[in-house]
Design a protein around this motif. Structure first.
Motif, PDB file in Angstrom:
ATOM      1  N   THR A  36      -7.883   3.172   5.749  1.00  0.00           N
ATOM      2  CA  THR A  36      -6.590   2.526   5.523  1.00  0.00           C
ATOM      3  C   THR A  36      -5.571   3.505   4.963  1.00  0.00           C
ATOM      4  O   THR A  36      -4.393   3.475   5.313  1.00  0.00           O
ATOM      5  N   LEU A  37      -6.037   4.403   4.078  1.00  0.00           N
ATOM      6  CA  LEU A  37      -5.088   5.251   3.357  1.00  0.00           C
ATOM      7  C   LEU A  37      -4.764   6.564   4.074  1.00  0.00           C
ATOM      8  O   LEU A  37      -3.871   7.275   3.664  1.00  0.00           O
ATOM      9  N   ARG A  47      -3.276   0.575  10.683  1.00  0.00           N
ATOM     10  CA  ARG A  47      -3.757   0.609   9.312  1.00  0.00           C
ATOM     11  C   ARG A  47      -3.012  -0.371   8.423  1.00  0.00           C
ATOM     12  O   ARG A  47      -3.314  -0.508   7.248  1.00  0.00           O
ATOM     13  N   SER A  48      -2.005  -1.024   8.971  1.00  0.00           N
ATOM     14  CA  SER A  48      -1.212  -1.891   8.104  1.00  0.00           C
ATOM     15  C   SER A  48      -1.904  -3.224   7.813  1.00  0.00           C
ATOM     16  O   SER A  48      -1.538  -3.908   6.856  1.00  0.00           O
ATOM     17  N   PHE A  66      -3.079  -3.793   4.173  1.00  0.00           N
ATOM     18  CA  PHE A  66      -1.919  -3.873   3.276  1.00  0.00           C
ATOM     19  C   PHE A  66      -1.274  -5.261   3.380  1.00  0.00           C
ATOM     20  O   PHE A  66      -0.949  -5.889   2.378  1.00  0.00           O
ATOM     21  N   THR A  94      -1.304  -8.188   0.571  1.00  0.00           N
ATOM     22  CA  THR A  94       0.008  -8.647   0.098  1.00  0.00           C
ATOM     23  C   THR A  94       0.126 -10.160   0.260  1.00  0.00           C
ATOM     24  O   THR A  94       0.591 -10.857  -0.653  1.00  0.00           O
ATOM     25  N   ASP A 139       7.804  -9.422  -3.593  1.00  0.00           N
ATOM     26  CA  ASP A 139       8.095  -8.071  -4.113  1.00  0.00           C
ATOM     27  C   ASP A 139       6.990  -7.617  -5.064  1.00  0.00           C
ATOM     28  O   ASP A 139       6.500  -6.482  -4.977  1.00  0.00           O
ATOM     29  N   THR A 140       6.633  -8.489  -5.994  1.00  0.00           N
ATOM     30  CA  THR A 140       5.611  -8.129  -6.981  1.00  0.00           C
ATOM     31  C   THR A 140       4.270  -7.909  -6.283  1.00  0.00           C
ATOM     32  O   THR A 140       3.525  -6.983  -6.619  1.00  0.00           O
ATOM     33  N   GLU A 190       3.733  -6.882  -3.165  1.00  0.00           N
ATOM     34  CA  GLU A 190       3.771  -5.586  -2.460  1.00  0.00           C
ATOM     35  C   GLU A 190       3.622  -4.434  -3.430  1.00  0.00           C
ATOM     36  O   GLU A 190       2.953  -3.441  -3.140  1.00  0.00           O
ATOM     37  N   LEU A 191       4.265  -4.559  -4.589  1.00  0.00           N
ATOM     38  CA  LEU A 191       4.156  -3.503  -5.591  1.00  0.00           C
ATOM     39  C   LEU A 191       2.706  -3.351  -6.047  1.00  0.00           C
ATOM     40  O   LEU A 191       2.175  -2.235  -6.116  1.00  0.00           O
ATOM     41  N   VAL A 199      -0.078  -4.165  -4.573  1.00  0.00           N
ATOM     42  CA  VAL A 199      -0.935  -3.641  -3.504  1.00  0.00           C
ATOM     43  C   VAL A 199      -0.682  -2.140  -3.305  1.00  0.00           C
ATOM     44  O   VAL A 199      -1.628  -1.340  -3.232  1.00  0.00           O
ATOM     45  N   GLY A 200       0.579  -1.743  -3.269  1.00  0.00           N
ATOM     46  CA  GLY A 200       0.908  -0.331  -3.090  1.00  0.00           C
ATOM     47  C   GLY A 200       0.435   0.511  -4.265  1.00  0.00           C
ATOM     48  O   GLY A 200      -0.203   1.552  -4.093  1.00  0.00           O
ATOM     49  N   ALA A 201       0.729   0.037  -5.479  1.00  0.00           N
ATOM     50  CA  ALA A 201       0.359   0.798  -6.681  1.00  0.00           C
ATOM     51  C   ALA A 201      -1.160   0.917  -6.775  1.00  0.00           C
ATOM     52  O   ALA A 201      -1.700   1.975  -7.100  1.00  0.00           O
ATOM     53  N   ALA A 206      -3.321   0.909  -4.320  1.00  0.00           N
ATOM     54  CA  ALA A 206      -3.766   1.882  -3.311  1.00  0.00           C
ATOM     55  C   ALA A 206      -3.600   3.303  -3.842  1.00  0.00           C
ATOM     56  O   ALA A 206      -4.456   4.166  -3.654  1.00  0.00           O
ATOM     57  N   GLY A 207      -2.502   3.525  -4.555  1.00  0.00           N
ATOM     58  CA  GLY A 207      -2.225   4.858  -5.073  1.00  0.00           C
ATOM     59  C   GLY A 207      -3.150   5.278  -6.197  1.00  0.00           C
ATOM     60  O   GLY A 207      -3.619   6.425  -6.217  1.00  0.00           O
ATOM     61  N   GLY A 250       0.160   7.830  -9.860  1.00  0.00           N
ATOM     62  CA  GLY A 250      -0.735   7.158  -8.916  1.00  0.00           C
ATOM     63  C   GLY A 250      -0.037   6.028  -8.185  1.00  0.00           C
ATOM     64  O   GLY A 250      -0.116   5.916  -6.954  1.00  0.00           O
ATOM     65  N   ALA A 251       0.666   5.185  -8.938  1.00  0.00           N
ATOM     66  CA  ALA A 251       1.340   4.038  -8.334  1.00  0.00           C
ATOM     67  C   ALA A 251       2.402   4.502  -7.340  1.00  0.00           C
ATOM     68  O   ALA A 251       2.545   3.953  -6.246  1.00  0.00           O
ATOM     69  N   ALA A 297       2.440   7.309  -5.639  1.00  0.00           N
ATOM     70  CA  ALA A 297       1.763   7.804  -4.431  1.00  0.00           C
ATOM     71  C   ALA A 297       1.411   6.628  -3.519  1.00  0.00           C
ATOM     72  O   ALA A 297       1.537   6.711  -2.295  1.00  0.00           O
ATOM     73  N   GLY A 298       0.978   5.524  -4.119  1.00  0.00           N
ATOM     74  CA  GLY A 298       0.566   4.366  -3.329  1.00  0.00           C
ATOM     75  C   GLY A 298       1.716   3.655  -2.645  1.00  0.00           C
ATOM     76  O   GLY A 298       1.603   3.278  -1.468  1.00  0.00           O
ATOM     77  N   ILE A 299       2.822   3.472  -3.363  1.00  0.00           N
ATOM     78  CA  ILE A 299       3.944   2.791  -2.691  1.00  0.00           C
ATOM     79  C   ILE A 299       4.493   3.686  -1.583  1.00  0.00           C
ATOM     80  O   ILE A 299       4.969   3.208  -0.562  1.00  0.00           O
ATOM     81  N   THR A 357       2.587   5.751   0.325  1.00  0.00           N
ATOM     82  CA  THR A 357       1.678   5.545   1.465  1.00  0.00           C
ATOM     83  C   THR A 357       1.980   4.216   2.148  1.00  0.00           C
ATOM     84  O   THR A 357       2.092   4.132   3.367  1.00  0.00           O
ATOM     85  N   MET A 358       2.102   3.155   1.339  1.00  0.00           N
ATOM     86  CA  MET A 358       2.295   1.825   1.921  1.00  0.00           C
ATOM     87  C   MET A 358       3.611   1.767   2.692  1.00  0.00           C
ATOM     88  O   MET A 358       3.675   1.225   3.799  1.00  0.00           O
ATOM     89  N   VAL A 369       3.114   3.538   5.938  1.00  0.00           N
ATOM     90  CA  VAL A 369       2.286   2.774   6.879  1.00  0.00           C
ATOM     91  C   VAL A 369       3.063   1.589   7.447  1.00  0.00           C
ATOM     92  O   VAL A 369       3.036   1.317   8.639  1.00  0.00           O
ATOM     93  N   ARG A 395      11.156   0.122  -2.831  1.00  0.00           N
ATOM     94  CA  ARG A 395       9.836  -0.022  -3.454  1.00  0.00           C
ATOM     95  C   ARG A 395       9.756   0.728  -4.784  1.00  0.00           C
ATOM     96  O   ARG A 395       9.120   0.264  -5.729  1.00  0.00           O
ATOM     97  N   HIS A 416       9.362  -3.116 -12.817  1.00  0.00           N
ATOM     98  CA  HIS A 416       8.173  -3.749 -13.399  1.00  0.00           C
ATOM     99  C   HIS A 416       7.582  -2.935 -14.548  1.00  0.00           C
ATOM    100  O   HIS A 416       7.054  -3.498 -15.494  1.00  0.00           O
TER     101      HIS A 416
END
Lengths: 233, 233
Positions: free
Chosen positions: A107-108, A117-118, A121, A125, A149-150, A152-153, A155-157, A159-160, B156-157, B159-161, B163-164, B167, B177, B184
């Protein structure tokens, strides 16, 4: 073992072997030959279940979301606890399950190909948005929060911190990083009375998983009792 | 053009060409042949500057951190604004600079090899920790904040947003994002009086960059004035 059971088990061992190889080598460098050797199945068996390396990769990617219990599968203190538990359970399971690790790596990383790969995500979300919307209806969420919004944040954070934890120390500190994430985010999401009752402490992922398994056993036992009790009694 | 200038320019065009190829194909699939074709230089010139594909990749990775102004390079409202600006400037520059995009992709994907990808993570974390420590000394940071934990989380966060965003929509919404991330996080980091004065609005990255460039020009002009003014006047 019935023929169908055997087919399901073969499919699962191919999937797990593929995940290990994808996790170790990445999509581009992984080969069907190596997956075959690790799964200890014939080429015919593999191609019966999966037409190509891409199809295998997509099946590994799809294994990610079912790792998390469905919202509402157990009684929880709050929807916000459910939101936090999603991440902490996943952190816990990721360290134990090579299938999930393979899924996360695919995924990453986009590699040389155009794998879709989406999907994870978007799946994560949607799930998080749903929990936040329900939390909002119950008055657990601060008024300015926009659930999508929260979601997505988060999930993205997540992943990172996962990638960073993997790069820096092979995910040894993933739980601690996830805890730091929720400690920073949740005060901007949950109302104080809910926040004060959140469990974001070490070991929460394992405990939540045990609670869920207990709830499943209890519910199966209750079903079994109903089945053997004559109607009307 | 002096011989040395020409060498610097050649090195830079090879680096930029390599970054584009790494960004499009990933490390494993990228070839020196394709990089040569794009850079329009000879094989000899490339190998004069970089001994291998790996060395090229490491140089592309290293190009990431200098994209952000040094802390203290300009007058800022607060250290917390400096922290936020690092991310917003990077989001802004990433959309314009293929070298940065190549660097980010190499950092976030491990591919088949063992490139040292942790360098940018550690560099960003050190930089953010330093700004948080200085912010703490100035009373801008909430008492419970552990600078290195918060710094690692932000890196880290982020980097993830990144990537997301890549993608899901090829980074079209990266700035939005990043803004959601800081909206937040910062209430859990900055004291209220600093928080109230933070600029996390759209376009902040571009505005901060313009401020920095203006400060550089002003300082160069001041230096020039000093040089032409006779001593003692």
């Amino acid at each position: 073992m019935a023929k169908q059971d055997r087919a399901i088990r073969t499919r699962q061992s191919i999937l797990e072997a593929a995940a290990v190889v994808f996790d170790e080598r990445g999509y581009d460098a992984a080969t069907i030959t190596e997956i075959l050797a690790r799964a200890e199945v014939t080429k015919g068996a593999l191609y019966f279940h999966f037409a190509s390396k891409e199809e295998l990769a997509l099946a590994v990617i799809d294994a990610q979301l079912p790792a998390i219990p469905e919202p509402g599968e157990r009684p929880v203190l709050s929807k916000m606890q459910e939101l936090v538990d999603m991440g902490l359970i996943f952190a816990h399971r990721l360290l134990q399950d090579p299938l999930l690790r393979g899924s996360v790596r695919l995924t990453l990383e986009h590699g040389g190909t155009s794998l879709h790969r989406s999907t994870p995500f978007i799946g994560w979300t949607d799930l998080s948005t749903q929990v936040l919307v329900e939390g909002k209806e119950r008055g657990e969420v601060l008024p300015h929060v926009v659930p999508s919004d929260t979601a997505e944040l988060i999930v993205g954070a997540y992943a990172g911190i996962n990638t960073m934890s993997q790069v820096v120390n092979q995910r040894a500190d993933l739980e601690r990083r996830a805890i730091v994430l929720y400690e920073h985010l949740m005060p901007s999401v949950a109302v104080p009375s809910v926040l004060a009752r959140l469990d974001i402490s070490p070991g929460r992922g394992a405990r939540a998983l045990a609670e869920i398994e207990k709830a499943r056993v209890d519910s199966a036992e209750a079903d079994a009792t109903r089945l053997v009790t004559p109607a009307g009694v």
